[in-house]
Design a protein around this motif. Structure first.
Motif, PDB file in Angstrom:
ATOM      1  N   GLU A  71       0.871  -1.159   0.114  1.00 61.74           N
ATOM      2  CA  GLU A  71       0.106  -0.097  -0.009  1.00 61.74           C
ATOM      3  C   GLU A  71       0.829   1.147   0.009  1.00 61.74           C
ATOM      4  O   GLU A  71       0.652   2.175  -0.904  1.00 61.74           O
ATOM      5  CB  GLU A  71      -0.917   0.068   1.247  1.00 61.74           C
ATOM      6  CG  GLU A  71      -2.083  -0.989   1.133  1.00 61.74           C
ATOM      7  CD  GLU A  71      -3.176  -0.705   0.385  1.00 61.74           C
ATOM      8  OE1 GLU A  71      -3.347   0.739  -0.034  1.00 61.74           O
ATOM      9  OE2 GLU A  71      -3.632  -1.296  -0.438  1.00 61.74           O
ATOM     10  N   ASN A  72       1.847   1.275   1.037  1.00 61.14           N
ATOM     11  CA  ASN A  72       2.579   2.598   1.190  1.00 61.14           C
ATOM     12  C   ASN A  72       4.219   2.046   1.090  1.00 61.14           C
ATOM     13  O   ASN A  72       4.706   1.563   2.246  1.00 61.14           O
ATOM     14  CB  ASN A  72       2.354   3.304   2.287  1.00 61.14           C
ATOM     15  CG  ASN A  72       0.770   3.773   2.343  1.00 61.14           C
ATOM     16  OD1 ASN A  72       0.396   4.768   1.532  1.00 61.14           O
ATOM     17  ND2 ASN A  72       0.071   3.266   3.451  1.00 61.14           N
ATOM     18  N   LYS A 113       1.258   0.410  -4.689  1.00 66.23           N
ATOM     19  CA  LYS A 113       0.326   1.183  -4.859  1.00 66.23           C
ATOM     20  C   LYS A 113       0.719   2.847  -4.683  1.00 66.23           C
ATOM     21  O   LYS A 113       0.575   3.250  -5.562  1.00 66.23           O
ATOM     22  CB  LYS A 113      -0.682   0.962  -3.780  1.00 66.23           C
ATOM     23  CG  LYS A 113      -1.941   1.737  -4.196  1.00 66.23           C
ATOM     24  CD  LYS A 113      -3.244   1.646  -3.164  1.00 66.23           C
ATOM     25  CE  LYS A 113      -4.499   2.555  -3.247  1.00 66.23           C
ATOM     26  NZ  LYS A 113      -5.556   2.385  -2.353  1.00 66.23           N
TER      27      LYS A 113
END
Length: 220
Positions: free
Chosen positions: A43-44, A68
């Motif tokens: 995600e990060n 992402k």
């Protein structure tokens, strides 16, 4: 004028110093290990060095679509990420600055998952995880390369020394004393380490080898 570079330069970088007497002595060795693969969506993601990008995408050939949102330190790191198809959301000058930006972002955008995946080396600076912990952000570390110190004895004086990482400085000082010659550092973190031992410390305007070279030509 004699300049010591504590890493081996490329032909193009060497040409930029053609009018000087330059000695290149690598003070560290980088190895990337084997078999590192991303198996779930990140995600990060945080990349704080170009070596971490090389390991993840060039050496271990992970795909850009697994990532992402990506944050990084330094324009060189950004350029490499973009080469592998990654769009960088935030670029900072150093890990502490990036951590502050992320802490603010997570506090403002409460829908974000308060977790980052940090792709780093074994001799990492702890500013980022410390600041993240203070702000309730979970940090998962992926050590994707190893830095080994390879100190070399320097037996002649130089008019300036070029440093590109805190580990390069530590390696240099294992077999050499700090001199009064000015030193030029690639970024704030490296300069902070240099200030523990050297009196005259300069920081390149950008976190690139070319900027280090430009700065040493400016000061001497």
């Amino acid at each position: 004028m004699k300049i010591l570079s504590t890493k081996i330069l490329t032909d193009i970088q060497r040409e930029l110093l053609a009018s000087y007497e330059v000695e290149e002595v690598s003070m560290i060795d980088i190895s990337f290990g084997e078999g590192f693969k991303i198996t779930e969506k990140i995600e990060n993601a945080v990349f704080t060095s170009a070596n971490s990008v090389r390991s993840v995408f060039k050496i271990h050939q992970n795909k850009a679509n697994w990532f992402k949102t990506v944050y990084c330190v330094g324009t060189k790191t950004q350029s490499l990420l973009e080469k592998y198809g990654i769009k960088v959301a935030v670029v900072a000058n150093n890990a502490a600055e990036l951590a502050q930006v992320l802490a603010h972002k997570f506090s403002e955008e409460t829908h974000l998952l308060k977790e980052i995946s940090w792709f780093c080396g074994n001799l990492k600076n702890d500013d980022l995880p410390s600041i993240m912990a203070e702000n309730g952000v979970l940090v998962t570390e992926y050590k994707v390369y190893t830095t080994t110190l390879v100190p070399q004895k320097i037996n002649k004086p130089f008019d300036a020394i070029l440093f590109y990482s805190p580990s390069g400085i530590k390696s240099y000082l294992q077999k050499n004393k700090a001199t009064l010659a000015p030193v030029v550092c690639i970024g704030v973190t490296t300069a902070t380490e240099a200030l523990n031992s050297f009196e005259e410390v300069y920081i390149a305007d950008e976190t690139t080898v070319e900027s280090v070279i430009a700065k040493v030509k400016e000061i001497i």
